[in-house]
Scaffold this active site. Sequence first.
Site, PDB file in Angstrom:
ATOM      1  CG  HIS A  64      -1.907  -0.912   1.027  1.00  0.00           C
ATOM      2  ND1 HIS A  64      -2.263  -1.988   2.318  1.00  0.00           N
ATOM      3  CD2 HIS A  64      -2.887  -1.492  -0.083  1.00  0.00           C
ATOM      4  CE1 HIS A  64      -3.206  -2.966   1.612  1.00  0.00           C
ATOM      5  NE2 HIS A  64      -3.769  -2.556   0.390  1.00  0.00           N
ATOM      6  CG  ASP A  88      -7.381  -3.777   0.826  1.00  0.00           C
ATOM      7  OD1 ASP A  88      -7.197  -4.605  -0.117  1.00  0.00           O
ATOM      8  OD2 ASP A  88      -6.980  -2.850   1.337  1.00  0.00           O
ATOM      9  CD  GLU A 108     -14.199  -3.329  -4.393  1.00  0.00           C
ATOM     10  OE1 GLU A 108     -12.789  -3.059  -4.414  1.00  0.00           O
ATOM     11  OE2 GLU A 108     -14.404  -4.286  -4.708  1.00  0.00           O
ATOM     12  CG  ASP A 140     -16.529  -3.029 -14.352  1.00  0.00           C
ATOM     13  OD1 ASP A 140     -16.069  -3.995 -14.263  1.00  0.00           O
ATOM     14  OD2 ASP A 140     -15.854  -2.164 -15.239  1.00  0.00           O
ATOM     15  CG  ASP A 158      -5.408  -2.222  -4.388  1.00  0.00           C
ATOM     16  OD1 ASP A 158      -5.793  -1.858  -3.323  1.00  0.00           O
ATOM     17  OD2 ASP A 158      -4.665  -3.202  -4.580  1.00  0.00           O
ATOM     18  CB  THR A 160      -8.503  -9.269  -7.840  1.00  0.00           C
ATOM     19  OG1 THR A 160      -9.579  -8.725  -9.116  1.00  0.00           O
ATOM     20  CG2 THR A 160      -9.249  -9.179  -6.572  1.00  0.00           C
ATOM     21  CG  ASP A 161      -3.535 -11.513  -9.841  1.00  0.00           C
ATOM     22  OD1 ASP A 161      -3.371 -11.645  -8.396  1.00  0.00           O
ATOM     23  OD2 ASP A 161      -2.370 -11.545 -10.180  1.00  0.00           O
TER      24      ASP A 161
HETATM   25  N1  SAM Z   1      -3.543  -5.860  -3.100  1.00  0.00           N
HETATM   26  C1  SAM Z   1      -4.331  -6.733  -3.794  1.00  0.00           C
HETATM   27  C2  SAM Z   1      -3.629  -7.472  -4.866  1.00  0.00           C
HETATM   28  O1  SAM Z   1      -2.621  -7.150  -5.282  1.00  0.00           O
HETATM   29  O2  SAM Z   1      -4.289  -8.252  -5.518  1.00  0.00           O
HETATM   30  C3  SAM Z   1      -5.482  -6.229  -4.275  1.00  0.00           C
HETATM   31  C4  SAM Z   1      -6.596  -5.967  -3.269  1.00  0.00           C
HETATM   32  S1  SAM Z   1      -8.180  -5.291  -3.506  1.00  0.00           S
HETATM   33  C5  SAM Z   1      -8.984  -6.480  -2.206  1.00  0.00           C
HETATM   34  C6  SAM Z   1      -8.495  -5.857  -4.929  1.00  0.00           C
HETATM   35  C7  SAM Z   1     -10.063  -5.262  -5.175  1.00  0.00           C
HETATM   36  O3  SAM Z   1     -10.356  -5.247  -6.591  1.00  0.00           O
HETATM   37  C8  SAM Z   1     -11.269  -6.081  -4.667  1.00  0.00           C
HETATM   38  O4  SAM Z   1     -11.811  -5.438  -3.509  1.00  0.00           O
HETATM   39  C9  SAM Z   1     -12.065  -6.244  -5.719  1.00  0.00           C
HETATM   40  O5  SAM Z   1     -13.517  -6.666  -5.542  1.00  0.00           O
HETATM   41  C10 SAM Z   1     -11.704  -5.459  -6.732  1.00  0.00           C
HETATM   42  N2  SAM Z   1     -12.062  -5.340  -8.271  1.00  0.00           N
HETATM   43  C11 SAM Z   1     -11.911  -6.515  -8.814  1.00  0.00           C
HETATM   44  N3  SAM Z   1     -12.513  -6.247 -10.351  1.00  0.00           N
HETATM   45  C12 SAM Z   1     -12.766  -5.098 -10.261  1.00  0.00           C
HETATM   46  C13 SAM Z   1     -13.359  -4.018 -11.374  1.00  0.00           C
HETATM   47  N4  SAM Z   1     -13.868  -4.464 -12.299  1.00  0.00           N
HETATM   48  N5  SAM Z   1     -13.880  -2.786 -11.055  1.00  0.00           N
HETATM   49  C14 SAM Z   1     -13.519  -2.280  -9.423  1.00  0.00           C
HETATM   50  N6  SAM Z   1     -13.000  -3.076  -8.745  1.00  0.00           N
HETATM   51  C15 SAM Z   1     -12.626  -4.450  -9.102  1.00  0.00           C
END
Ligand code: SAM
Length: 285
Positions: A64, A88, A108, A140, A158, A160-161
């Site tokens: 972070h 988070d 988010e 989204d 930030d 997800t994969d």
């Molecule tokens: N630090 C983490 C990592 O490196 O994998 C990521 C943490 S954060 C929890 C990732 C966030 O991305 C999640 O809360 C997920 O719901 C969000 N997310 C995934 N796809 C998304 C999208 N298309 N638009 C907005 N948020 C999204």
Amino acid sequence: MVQGDRYFETLHNAYGQQFSIDKVLFESRTEHQHLIIFDNAKFGRVMALDGMIQTTEKDEFIYHEMLTHVPILAHGNAKRVLIIGGGDGGILREVTRHQSIEHVTMVEIDASVVEMCKTYLPNHSNGAFDDPRVNLVINDGRDFVINCQDKFDVVISDSTDPIGPGEALFTSAFYQGCANCLTEGGILVTQNGVCFMQLDEVTTTDSRLSPYFADRSFYRAAVPTYIGGDMTFAWASDNAAVRQHSIEVIRQRFAAANIETRWYTPELHVGSFALPRYVLDALGQ
Ligand code: SAM
């Protein structure tokens, strides 16, 4: 994936990490993904989405701080920040440490992640969701940036994969949308996987950024629970100079920001852009 009293990460088929589960604090299938938060003796509370470790209490500060302070201090005059993902609240906590930031929009997709992390990982956001500068949007992130009329000085993805909902945040349309959201001199940074394990994501991101950003690069930080090597952050702007500030400039700006960190230093800021030979070769540099 839970198997007895252990959690097995399923990001990679042939290799992975596992955690003892001392206690499951929350588990559900939300509207978008499988969410679990559990206690682990070594890393504290751990959150995973769809079998991929997202964050842990023990090592979250590394990721972070680097995904936040590097672009904000490199920019030097950022007032408006857009966070994509980040449910988070760790990025939001670090962004709001900067008193110079006047507005933060956070987009988010999954409200459950925000609510459950506020409840079970309160130190991640540490009250940042209540900061009057913050505007939380549940949407989204790709749709948001494509349709956004506002402008931001720094965009932090930030996500997800690139699996499931996160896949949208690694597309050309998303990067084009981010370019449209940025002010002149603006900076985009993104979570871009562990380069040793996901080198194709580095080269794919570089090629997808190239039509929209004149200057693209990557920087690194070692985050223990993002397994297999250094976490790689994508960097994009229209001016290479913002990526190449002297250590003296970054030191001055860090001192002026008057923020406490546990990982970030001006020396790490500058040094994190040094990339291994195999990554440079993959990027044709
Ligand atoms: N630090 C983490 C990592 O490196 O994998 C990521 C943490 S954060 C929890 C990732 C966030 O991305 C999640 O809360 C997920 O719901 C969000 N997310 C995934 N796809 C998304 C999208 N298309 N638009 C907005 N948020 C999204």
